[in-house]
Write a protein that holds these residues in place. Sequence first.
Motif, PDB file in Angstrom:
ATOM      1  N   ASP A  12       0.816  -1.193   0.000  1.00 23.86           N
ATOM      2  CA  ASP A  12       0.000   0.000   0.000  1.00 23.86           C
ATOM      3  C   ASP A  12       0.859   1.255   0.000  1.00 23.86           C
ATOM      4  O   ASP A  12       0.550   2.227  -0.667  1.00 23.86           O
ATOM      5  N   ASP A  16       0.370   4.118  -2.733  1.00 23.24           N
ATOM      6  CA  ASP A  16       0.064   5.497  -2.364  1.00 23.24           C
ATOM      7  C   ASP A  16       1.199   6.429  -2.733  1.00 23.24           C
ATOM      8  O   ASP A  16       0.995   7.532  -3.205  1.00 23.24           O
ATOM      9  N   THR A  19       1.440   7.755  -6.331  1.00 26.23           N
ATOM     10  CA  THR A  19       0.462   8.735  -6.805  1.00 26.23           C
ATOM     11  C   THR A  19       0.622  10.075  -6.127  1.00 26.23           C
ATOM     12  O   THR A  19       0.199  11.088  -6.654  1.00 26.23           O
ATOM     13  N   THR A  20       1.226  10.099  -4.964  1.00 29.69           N
ATOM     14  CA  THR A  20       1.185  11.348  -4.209  1.00 29.69           C
ATOM     15  C   THR A  20       2.572  11.799  -3.758  1.00 29.69           C
ATOM     16  O   THR A  20       2.682  12.539  -2.797  1.00 29.69           O
ATOM     17  N   THR A  23       3.276  15.595  -2.673  1.00 29.55           N
ATOM     18  CA  THR A  23       2.809  16.265  -1.466  1.00 29.55           C
ATOM     19  C   THR A  23       3.063  15.457  -0.209  1.00 29.55           C
ATOM     20  O   THR A  23       3.031  16.004   0.872  1.00 29.55           O
ATOM     21  N   THR A  24       3.303  14.166  -0.339  1.00 28.16           N
ATOM     22  CA  THR A  24       3.356  13.358   0.862  1.00 28.16           C
ATOM     23  C   THR A  24       4.583  12.471   0.862  1.00 28.16           C
ATOM     24  O   THR A  24       5.059  12.057  -0.181  1.00 28.16           O
ATOM     25  N   ASP A  25       5.026  12.201   2.030  1.00 17.65           N
ATOM     26  CA  ASP A  25       6.123  11.273   2.144  1.00 17.65           C
ATOM     27  C   ASP A  25       5.627  10.028   2.852  1.00 17.65           C
ATOM     28  O   ASP A  25       5.358  10.043   4.035  1.00 17.65           O
ATOM     29  N   ASP A  26       5.491   8.968   2.098  1.00 19.44           N
ATOM     30  CA  ASP A  26       4.958   7.755   2.693  1.00 19.44           C
ATOM     31  C   ASP A  26       6.036   6.825   3.215  1.00 19.44           C
ATOM     32  O   ASP A  26       5.762   5.734   3.673  1.00 19.44           O
ATOM     33  N   ILE A  39       8.008  20.604   3.608  1.00 21.50           N
ATOM     34  CA  ILE A  39       6.659  20.138   3.901  1.00 21.50           C
ATOM     35  C   ILE A  39       6.500  19.901   5.394  1.00 21.50           C
ATOM     36  O   ILE A  39       5.489  20.244   5.988  1.00 21.50           O
TER      37      ILE A  39
ATOM     38  N   HIS B 170      -2.147  16.832   6.254  1.00 25.59           N
ATOM     39  CA  HIS B 170      -1.722  17.152   4.887  1.00 25.59           C
ATOM     40  C   HIS B 170      -0.503  16.344   4.478  1.00 25.59           C
ATOM     41  O   HIS B 170      -0.129  16.332   3.318  1.00 25.59           O
ATOM     42  N   GLN B 171       0.126  15.676   5.430  1.00 24.98           N
ATOM     43  CA  GLN B 171       1.284  14.854   5.095  1.00 24.98           C
ATOM     44  C   GLN B 171       0.881  13.428   4.726  1.00 24.98           C
ATOM     45  O   GLN B 171       1.738  12.601   4.457  1.00 24.98           O
ATOM     46  N   PHE B 172      -0.418  13.169   4.742  1.00 24.99           N
ATOM     47  CA  PHE B 172      -0.926  11.838   4.391  1.00 24.99           C
ATOM     48  C   PHE B 172      -1.560  11.888   3.003  1.00 24.99           C
ATOM     49  O   PHE B 172      -2.171  12.880   2.618  1.00 24.99           O
ATOM     50  N   SER B 173      -1.468  10.787   2.276  1.00 28.92           N
ATOM     51  CA  SER B 173      -2.161  10.697   0.999  1.00 28.92           C
ATOM     52  C   SER B 173      -3.622  10.349   1.255  1.00 28.92           C
ATOM     53  O   SER B 173      -4.013  10.017   2.370  1.00 28.92           O
ATOM     54  N   GLY B 174      -4.430  10.441   0.196  1.00 31.17           N
ATOM     55  CA  GLY B 174      -5.861  10.189   0.337  1.00 31.17           C
ATOM     56  C   GLY B 174      -6.163   8.817   0.917  1.00 31.17           C
ATOM     57  O   GLY B 174      -6.960   8.670   1.840  1.00 31.17           O
ATOM     58  N   GLY B 175      -5.519   7.812   0.374  1.00 28.82           N
ATOM     59  CA  GLY B 175      -5.767   6.455   0.852  1.00 28.82           C
ATOM     60  C   GLY B 175      -5.367   6.291   2.304  1.00 28.82           C
ATOM     61  O   GLY B 175      -6.054   5.643   3.097  1.00 28.82           O
ATOM     62  N   MET B 176      -4.250   6.921   2.663  1.00 23.47           N
ATOM     63  CA  MET B 176      -3.763   6.839   4.039  1.00 23.47           C
ATOM     64  C   MET B 176      -4.731   7.535   4.988  1.00 23.47           C
ATOM     65  O   MET B 176      -4.983   7.074   6.092  1.00 23.47           O
ATOM     66  N   ARG B 179      -7.625   5.451   5.659  1.00 23.78           N
ATOM     67  CA  ARG B 179      -7.260   4.431   6.641  1.00 23.78           C
ATOM     68  C   ARG B 179      -7.320   5.009   8.051  1.00 23.78           C
ATOM     69  O   ARG B 179      -7.780   4.354   8.987  1.00 23.78           O
TER      70      ARG B 179
END
Lengths: 342, 372
Positions: A12, A16, A19-20, A23-26, A39, B170-176, B179
Motif C-alpha cells: 500500500d 500510495d 500517486t502522491t 505532497t506526501t512522504d509515505d 513540507i 496534509h502529510q498523508f495521501s488520500g488512501g492513508m 485508513r
Amino acid sequence: MTARDPDSPSDDARADGTTTDATTDDSPTHDAAAGSDEIETRVGLRYTLRQVKRDTTARIGIYTVGFVTFVAVLASIDYYVFDYAVAEAVWYSPVSDPEEVQRLLPPVFMENQFGTGVLEHPMGTDHRGRDIFVRLFYGTRIAITVGFMATGIGLGGGTLIGAVSGYYGGWIDDVLQRVTETVYAIPFLVLVIAFMTAFGRDLTFAMIGVGITSIPVFNRLIRSRVVSVREEDYIEAARAAGVKDRNIILRHVIPNSFAPVLVQATLQIGVSILIVAGLSFLGFGAQPPTPSWGQMLSASRNYMLPAPTFSLFPGIAILVTVVGFNILGDGLQDALDPRINN
Amino acid sequence: MSDPLLSVENLKTQFFTEDGTVRAVDGISFDVHEGEIVGLVGESGAGKSVATSSLLRLVDSPGEIVGGEVTFKGRTLFGLEEDANGDLRPRDDMLSEEEMRREIRGREIAIIFQDPMESLNPVFTVGGQLREFIELNRDLSEEEAKREAIDMLREVGIPAPETRYDEYPHQFSGGMRQRVLIAMALACQPDLIIADEPTTALDVTVEGQILAMVEELQRKYDTSFVWVTHDMSVVAEICDRVNVMYLGEIIEHATVDDLFYDTKHPYTRALLDSMPRPDETVHELNPIRGVMPEAIDPPSGCRFHPRCPDGREVCREVHPEPRDLAEAGEPTHRAACVKYDAFDVGYDESRPLEADVTGGFDAGLTETGGDE
C-alpha cells in the motif's frame, strides 16, 4: 496483534507513494520524512516566523516589537522587584524629582532658554527636572502592558463570543451579534471614558475598557470564519464521535479560524497603545508620577514652544512602537495567507 | 433470527426550506443484524447521507426528523408519540441529546465520512485526533489512548505508525487518510459503523485495498456496517444485504445475490444495466433516462415512474409500499413495484406510459429527458 497479511502494508505504501509523491512522504523511516523539511514544517509557529522574516519590512517589525518588549521587560523587573532601585543606581529615578532641579533642559548639544543640554540627560529633562530618557524607558512598560492586556481581553472575549455565535447560529447568534453591534455603535473613546468614570481612573480600568471596546472587532472577524469552518467535515466527524460542543469549539473550530484573528490582534496592540496614550493625555490612565508616554505628552503640551523636544521624544516612542506592531501584523498576514505563501 | 442490532422503522427526515418542504428521507425501514454489512445504495440525492445522519440525530436545522423510530440494541435513538392534543412529541424512552452524545455517538455507532481530505482537522496531528476520540469514548488515560491509537494505525496498515502519529493530515495521501478515518471509527470499538461512501473519493486501486482491509477487520472485530454507496460493484464486493434507495424511499431490499441475480425493481435493474461489464463489449452504456426529480416535489404514484422503462398508467396513481416477493423459505426480498402480482392493482391492463411521452403530455419526462 495484527491479523493482516504482512505484505499488504508495504504494498500500500508503494501504491500510495507513487500517486502522491509530490505532497506526501509515505516512507516508513523518519529520516526520509525529515528530509522533506519544507513540507515537514508548513504548520506551526516556527514556520510562520520564518516566513515573516523573509520579508524585509516585516523583519523590521519583528525587531522593533522585540526591542520594545525587551525594554518593557527590563523596566518591569526593575519596577516590580527593585522598586526603581536599579534605575536610581545607574541613572536617575524616573519618578521622584531630583534634588537640584534643572527643569526643561534640551537634549545634549542643544540649547534653549533654560540652559544647554548635557550628556547626563541625553534627551533633556522635563518640567520637574526628571530625565526624559529614563521616563521614556520606564514608560515602555505601561505601553506594552496596556497593548498586550487590552488586546488580550478583546481577543479572548471576542474569540469566545464570536465562535459560540458562529457555531450555534440561530437566536444565539442574533442576540450576541446585536449586543456586539450596540457596543460597536457607541464611539469607543466615550465608552472607555464613561467606563473609567464609573469604575476608577487608573490604568487597570483603562486596559479593561479598551479591551471591551475591541471585543466587537475580534468577535465579528472570527464569527465570519467560524460560519464556514463549522460546515467542514471534521467538525461533523467530531460531532459524530460524541465530542462535546465546548471541546469542538475550543479544539476544532477556533484553531481553524484563528489566522486572521492573530493578524488583527497584532494590529490591535498598536491601536490599544495609541488609545491608552490618548487616554493618558486626557488624564485617564496611568496617574502621575508613574512614567507613561501619553502622560508625558500631556505634561509637555504646556511647554511646547519653549521646550519642543519634551513632547517630541514620547511622540517618537509611540510612533515607532505602533508602526512596529503594524508592520509585524502586515507581515503575519502575508505569511499566513496561503495564496502568497509558497 | 435474533433481534436486530439496529432497526429503523418508517424514518422520515424533512428539510423546511423557503421553497417548501424537502422530503429527503420519506419513510424508510431497514435493519442491521450483528456482524452484518448492509448496503444503502442510490444515486446522488436519493437521501442516503441524510438517512445516515438521521440515525445519530445529527441532522441540522433546517432539517428535522419528523417521524419514525430508530432502535439500537433495544434503546430508542428516536421515537415519537402523540400527546393528548394529537401533537407529536418525543417518547419518554427516547435518549436525550446528552445521552446520545455520551453513550451512542462514537462509542456505539461510529461514522466514516465520505471525504478523507476534509474529515481530519488540519491543525492537529493525526495521532492527536485519533487519541482524542479514543480517550473520549473508551475512558482510557492519555498514555493508554496513545498506545491504542498507534496500534490502531498499525492495524489499518499505516507503515511506521509511531512516526506517522505525530504528522499532520496534509502529510498523508488520500488512501492513508481514509485508513486513519477507519482507524478512528474502529478504535472506539463501536458495534455499528456507518460508512458514508468512504471509498468514493479514492481511486480504484486504493479502493480495492480499503475494501479488502474493511472485510478483514470486520471479520476480526465482528462489527456491523451500514455501507452507503452509489457504486454497485462495491456493493457486490462487500455487502451481505442491500437496500436500494430512490428519492427518499427504499424501493428494493434483498440479499446481495438476489439483488444481482434476481433483480425485481426496474430501478435496480436500470442501475445494474447502466454499469459497464467486463464480460460484455458494448458501444454505448445504457444510462437511466432523465435525472432524479427534486425531493421537494416528488412525482405522484411510484416515484420512479417518469423514468421507468416499465411504467404504465397505473404507476402514476398507485404508490407502492415495498412488499416481500420472495418465495416461501427464501430470504426476504422486498420490492416496491406494482408490476408484480402481489400488488394486484391492475398493472397488466394498464396502458404503457411510453405513448404519453411521445405525445408530449408528460412534462416531467420531456423536460428532464434532454439532459442526458
